[in-house]
Design an enzyme around this catalytic site. Structure first.
Site, PDB file in Angstrom:
ATOM      1  N   TYR A  95       0.817  -1.223   0.000  1.00  0.00           N
ATOM      2  CA  TYR A  95       0.000   0.000   0.000  1.00  0.00           C
ATOM      3  C   TYR A  95       0.849   1.271   0.000  1.00  0.00           C
ATOM      4  O   TYR A  95       0.462   2.298  -0.564  1.00  0.00           O
ATOM      5  CB  TYR A  95      -0.970  -0.012   1.188  1.00  0.00           C
ATOM      6  CG  TYR A  95      -2.194  -0.860   0.936  1.00  0.00           C
ATOM      7  CD1 TYR A  95      -3.077  -0.550  -0.097  1.00  0.00           C
ATOM      8  CD2 TYR A  95      -2.462  -1.978   1.708  1.00  0.00           C
ATOM      9  CE1 TYR A  95      -4.195  -1.327  -0.343  1.00  0.00           C
ATOM     10  CE2 TYR A  95      -3.577  -2.773   1.469  1.00  0.00           C
ATOM     11  CZ  TYR A  95      -4.443  -2.443   0.433  1.00  0.00           C
ATOM     12  OH  TYR A  95      -5.543  -3.217   0.185  1.00  0.00           O
ATOM     13  N   GLU A 191       1.985 -30.452  12.346  1.00  0.00           N
ATOM     14  CA  GLU A 191       1.460 -29.691  11.207  1.00  0.00           C
ATOM     15  C   GLU A 191       0.183 -28.929  11.529  1.00  0.00           C
ATOM     16  O   GLU A 191       0.086 -27.736  11.271  1.00  0.00           O
ATOM     17  CB  GLU A 191       1.191 -30.636  10.017  1.00  0.00           C
ATOM     18  CG  GLU A 191       0.520 -29.923   8.850  1.00  0.00           C
ATOM     19  CD  GLU A 191       0.180 -30.851   7.689  1.00  0.00           C
ATOM     20  OE1 GLU A 191      -0.543 -30.403   6.781  1.00  0.00           O
ATOM     21  OE2 GLU A 191       0.626 -32.016   7.673  1.00  0.00           O
ATOM     22  N   ASP A 243       0.699 -34.677   8.066  1.00  0.00           N
ATOM     23  CA  ASP A 243      -0.191 -35.548   7.312  1.00  0.00           C
ATOM     24  C   ASP A 243       0.606 -36.443   6.375  1.00  0.00           C
ATOM     25  O   ASP A 243       1.677 -36.063   5.882  1.00  0.00           O
ATOM     26  CB  ASP A 243      -1.175 -34.722   6.471  1.00  0.00           C
ATOM     27  CG  ASP A 243      -2.262 -34.055   7.316  1.00  0.00           C
ATOM     28  OD1 ASP A 243      -2.442 -34.455   8.478  1.00  0.00           O
ATOM     29  OD2 ASP A 243      -2.924 -33.137   6.795  1.00  0.00           O
TER      30      ASP A 243
END
Length: 363
Positions: A95, A191, A243
């Protein structure tokens, strides 16, 4: 000379070099390391993905004038942040560029890419340049006291990570000034926030005498640096629980252990070479009869790309075999799949069984 002063001087020197070229009637240029997996190598003795040395050169031409100007403006913004002891998030930097007239960025990915180029140009992490990520660094619970300082008084603050009740200590953006006190046997890096919360709720850290760290997906650099410093200084092992899918293995775990191609110029500091893979392994899916989901096309592509192009995976036959096994099985399994056997099966059975044989963990 302070660290900030040194960084500021590097920026000033580079700007002066560009100015000298222009005043001398020459086209100025800047050379950046090529940040890609194709330009990195893996040496186990070094323990992380590092650059081979290829560079890209950005010369001021009609076609590059906007990007060249944006790079200089980003350097100037960094210099201002350093001089005023301030910070800007990556979003805020985007910005700020709206004041740069013709040099402003249209979208944030453009701003992020130029910021990464400036970081690579000086081989300095963006936090030292005054730029910080939007996301937090990760959460910590268990047998650890983090020694910090009060920003106003400089007084030492000791933060006991066993005293957050159902919550956790949040890793700050910069961890270089932190010190640690612990008697824990290992660090268990997790995780998903959901699995982390389950282990926290049942005080698993007390049962296992460990420190729990939640990555919340691909770990931030602050999270990786925190784990690395803690493990290095306290000489305790790091076990990673993610996972059982190509993303968890070749993106999340690989990034934590050896870094990434995109940040190869800084991997030496933002990786944990001593990390070992606890699970979920492809063999765990079979051994523990876990519920699974079919691998998606993107999963298969990610696994095959890793086996063909990832220097870390290519070095370890055990990882090539594991990914190959996953592809042949055609399935993936989440950490939460262990709940099939009971909500606390992970605490009562899975983790205790796995932790009996850390030497058998995948590299």
């Amino acid at each position: 000379m302070s660290a900030g002063t040194k960084v500021g001087k590097k920026i000033k020197d580079e700007a002066q070099r560009v100015k000298t070229s222009i005043l001398g009637g020459r086209k100025p240029s800047m050379k950046f390391p090529l940040r890609a997996l194709s330009n990195v190598k893996y040496q186990p003795t070094r323990g992380f993905l590092e650059l081979k040395g290829k560079k890209k050169e950005r010369t001021l031409t009609v076609n590059t004038v906007k990007t060249f100007a944006q790079t200089l403006r980003m350097m100037a913004l960094s210099k201002e942040l350093i001089d005023t002891d301030d910070i800007a998030t990556k979003r805020e930097a985007y910005y700020v560029s709206k004041n740069w007239e013709a040099a402003r960025f249209s979208e944030q990915p453009e701003s992020d890419a130029v910021m990464d180029d400036v970081e690579a140009l000086f081989a300095i992490n963006r936090e030292q340049l005054g730029f910080i990520p939007e996301e937090k660094g990760g959460d910590v619970a268990g047998k650890l006291v983090v020694v910090d300082k009060d920003r106003d008084t400089g007084k030492v603050l000791k933060i006991d990570c066993t005293k957050f009740g159902s919550g956790a200590y949040s890793i700050p953006i910069s961890v270089e000034e932190l010190n640690f006190e612990t008697s824990a046997k290992f660090i268990l890096v997790i995780e998903t926030a959901g699995m982390f919360q389950r282990l926290v709720k049942h005080n698993y850290w007390k049962q296992a005498n460990c420190i729990l760290v939640s990555m919340g997906g691909v770990p931030t650099r602050a999270c990786r640096r925190f784990i690395r410093r803690l493990s290095d200084e306290k000489k305790i092992p790091v076990y990673v629980f993610v996972d059982g899918d190509p993303y968890g293995i070749s993106n999340i775990y690989r990034t934590l252990k050896v870094g990434s191609g995109n940040a190869a110029h800084l991997n030496e500091f933002f990786c944990v070479p001593q990390a070992r893979f606890l699970g979920i392994t492809p063999q765990d899916i079979i051994t523990y009869k876990l519920p699974t989901h079919p691998l998606k096309d993107v999963d298969v592509k990610r696994a095959k790309d890793a086996m063909k192009n990832d220097p870390f995976i290519l070095h370890h036959k055990a990882w090539q075999d594991a990914l190959s096994q996953l592809v042949k099985m055609g399935v993936r399994a989440e950490q939460q799949a262990l709940a099939k056997h009971g909500l606390n099966y992970v605490i009562d059975t899975y983790l205790p069984e796995k932790l009996k044989n850390p030497s058998k963990f995948l590299p």
